[in-house]
Design a protein around this motif. Structure first.
Motif, PDB file in Angstrom:
ATOM      1  N   GLY A   1       4.815  -1.630   1.181  1.00 38.55           N
ATOM      2  CA  GLY A   1       5.638  -0.573   1.760  1.00 38.55           C
ATOM      3  C   GLY A   1       5.373  -0.381   3.243  1.00 38.55           C
TER       4      GLY A   1
ATOM      5  N   MET B   1      -3.693   3.208   0.349  1.00 36.71           N
ATOM      6  CA  MET B   1      -2.426   3.936   0.433  1.00 36.71           C
ATOM      7  C   MET B   1      -2.549   5.362   0.955  1.00 36.71           C
TER       8      MET B   1
ATOM      9  N   GLY C   1       9.821   7.492  -1.716  1.00 36.92           N
ATOM     10  CA  GLY C   1       8.917   6.910  -2.721  1.00 36.92           C
ATOM     11  C   GLY C   1       7.539   6.554  -2.202  1.00 36.92           C
TER      12      GLY C   1
ATOM     13  N   SER D   1      -0.276  -2.277   2.256  1.00 41.99           N
ATOM     14  CA  SER D   1       0.640  -2.272   1.117  1.00 41.99           C
ATOM     15  C   SER D   1       1.987  -2.834   1.578  1.00 41.99           C
TER      16      SER D   1
ATOM     17  N   GLU E   1      -2.714   5.146   4.572  1.00 44.05           N
ATOM     18  CA  GLU E   1      -1.394   4.774   5.085  1.00 44.05           C
ATOM     19  C   GLU E   1      -0.479   5.994   5.092  1.00 44.05           C
TER      20      GLU E   1
ATOM     21  N   TYR F   1       8.699   3.958 -12.407  1.00 39.26           N
ATOM     22  CA  TYR F   1       9.036   3.307 -13.671  1.00 39.26           C
ATOM     23  C   TYR F   1       7.833   3.096 -14.589  1.00 39.26           C
TER      24      TYR F   1
HETATM   25  O1  CDP Z   1       2.220  -4.175  -4.490  1.00 40.01           O
HETATM   26  P1  CDP Z   1       1.998  -2.838  -3.890  1.00 40.01           P
HETATM   27  O2  CDP Z   1       0.855  -2.130  -4.518  1.00 40.01           O
HETATM   28  O3  CDP Z   1       1.888  -2.906  -2.400  1.00 40.01           O
HETATM   29  O4  CDP Z   1       3.339  -1.981  -4.130  1.00 40.01           O
HETATM   30  P2  CDP Z   1       4.088  -1.196  -5.312  1.00 40.01           P
HETATM   31  O5  CDP Z   1       3.164  -0.534  -6.230  1.00 40.01           O
HETATM   32  O6  CDP Z   1       5.110  -2.112  -5.897  1.00 40.01           O
HETATM   33  O7  CDP Z   1       4.850  -0.075  -4.458  1.00 40.01           O
HETATM   34  C1  CDP Z   1       5.610  -0.412  -3.329  1.00 40.01           C
HETATM   35  C2  CDP Z   1       5.133   0.383  -2.137  1.00 40.01           C
HETATM   36  O8  CDP Z   1       5.399   1.779  -2.331  1.00 40.01           O
HETATM   37  C3  CDP Z   1       3.638   0.298  -1.905  1.00 40.01           C
HETATM   38  O9  CDP Z   1       3.328  -0.853  -1.180  1.00 40.01           O
HETATM   39  C4  CDP Z   1       3.340   1.598  -1.174  1.00 40.01           C
HETATM   40  O10 CDP Z   1       3.581   1.444   0.206  1.00 40.01           O
HETATM   41  C5  CDP Z   1       4.362   2.558  -1.759  1.00 40.01           C
HETATM   42  N1  CDP Z   1       3.803   3.437  -2.820  1.00 40.01           N
HETATM   43  C6  CDP Z   1       3.341   4.709  -2.480  1.00 40.01           C
HETATM   44  O11 CDP Z   1       3.322   5.073  -1.306  1.00 40.01           O
HETATM   45  N2  CDP Z   1       2.887   5.555  -3.454  1.00 40.01           N
HETATM   46  C7  CDP Z   1       2.863   5.163  -4.736  1.00 40.01           C
HETATM   47  N3  CDP Z   1       2.414   6.020  -5.668  1.00 40.01           N
HETATM   48  C8  CDP Z   1       3.291   3.869  -5.090  1.00 40.01           C
HETATM   49  C9  CDP Z   1       3.770   3.019  -4.116  1.00 40.01           C
END
Ligand code: CDP
Length: 310
Positions: free
Chosen positions: A238, A286, A256, A236, A289, A274
């Motif tokens: 993050g 995730m 977050g 991810s 992770e 959001y």
């Molecule tokens: O595009 P991506 O799915 O990687 O990311 P995002 O949904 O825009 O969220 C940014 C980052 O926050 C993710 O890459 C995760 O590392 C973290 N995240 C998390 O740990 N738990 C969530 N419920 C949502 C995001």
């Protein structure tokens, strides 16, 4: 003490409820562990050399260099006159960075009141051009130093930048004069989209600086975590940023990161602060992770904020 540094095996992923219990047991107690911090900086430097390699620069990607895409088989871009001129000379960050905040987009940030805490960091990293409008400020803060932008956002939210570029340029203003970090050489369609985003900003004398993520760095960070039980098609965003921060910062706090559907109060939590749009299943891992990040939290290597901020 040695046991602290063993990576959680990850063969049995805990259920949401077990994670909640474990996090509650730990409470707010956290103690920084300089040995752990030094160890991870060393490990990450050895595998991935974030200082030199995190972005594509004129220094690490000279003319004629072949950049192999990290999200695609056998696809490459050979650096040419046009692309070379868009690269920064070398790593532009003033190192070492002191206190870094890495802000994930998890719904756990909602009502967290972590905005002030986040804004007090020396260097603030955010993922995927997140909304920073008034209603979120209290929870997520206002300042940004580096923000990632996935090319797919340019496609979906800004119609590939084929029509008006004003909406894009305007919506970037909330990120002040930060670095926009785009994986331009990860997937084929991402290159054109990233270049278009570059020109949209350059043509309007924007305060933002575009940095292209170095696919070699992304690949090596992926391997680093793969050898530590994170099995996903792709890490991810993050986790890439946390890895970058562990390599570049003296102290890292993560906000977050909570990929579970219940919160510490056992109430439902939305996926993002959001919205509640879920990711493609199996693309990221995730929860795996999170287990690794939580392990780093417990060993004092980084601090995870999962509840309310004081
Ligand atoms: O595009 P991506 O799915 O990687 O990311 P995002 O949904 O825009 O969220 C940014 C980052 O926050 C993710 O890459 C995760 O590392 C973290 N995240 C998390 O740990 N738990 C969530 N419920 C949502 C995001």
């Amino acid at each position: 003490v040695l046991g602290w540094f063993y990576i959680y095996p990850g063969y049995k992923l805990p259920q949401d409820k077990e994670i909640v219990e474990e996090v509650l047991r730990q409470g707010d107690a956290w103690q920084k562990n300089q040995t752990g911090i030094d160890l991870y900086r060393k490990l990450l430097t050895e595998c991935c050399d974030p200082r030199r390699m995190f972005a594509v620069t004129k220094e690490n990607s000279p003319m004629g260099k072949v950049l192999w895409y990290d999200g695609e088989f056998y696809h490459s871009h050979t650096v040419n006159n046009e692309t070379y001129s868009l690269f920064v000379q070398e790593n532009p960050l003033q190192l070492p960075l002191k206190k870094c905040a890495v802000v994930g987009n998890g719904g756990i940030l909602r009502h967290s009141k972590c905005g002030r805490d986040i804004d007090q960091a020396d260097f603030i990293m955010r993922c995927n051009l997140p909304p920073l409008s008034k209603k979120y400020v209290e929870d997520v803060g206002t300042r940004t130093h580096l923000v990632t932008a996935n090319p797919s956002i340019i496609e979906k939210r800004f119609q590939n930048l084929l029509w008006s570029r004003k909406a894009f340029v305007d919506s970037m203003k909330v990120y002040g004069s930060s670095y926009i970090y785009m994986p331009a050489f990860s997937m084929k369609p991402g290159t054109d989209l990233s270049l278009r985003a570059y020109y949209a900003l350059a043509d309007t004398s924007s305060n933002l600086t575009m940095l292209f993520a170095n696919p070699e760095f992304l690949r090596s960070v992926g391997k680093f975590w793969k050898s530590r039980s994170v099995h996903a098609k792709r890490l991810s965003t993050g986790l890439f940023l946390v890895s970058l921060a562990l390599g570049l910062c003296e102290e890292v706090t993560a906000y977050g990161f909570w990929p579970f559907s219940v919160g510490l109060d056992e109430q439902p939590v939305s996926h993002h602060y959001y919205d509640n749009i879920l990711p493609y299943k199996w693309f990221h891992a995730m929860p795996e992770e999170f287990v690794q990040l939580w392990h780093l939290h417990k060993s004092g290597t980084l601090r995870m904020r999962v509840g309310h901020c004081p």
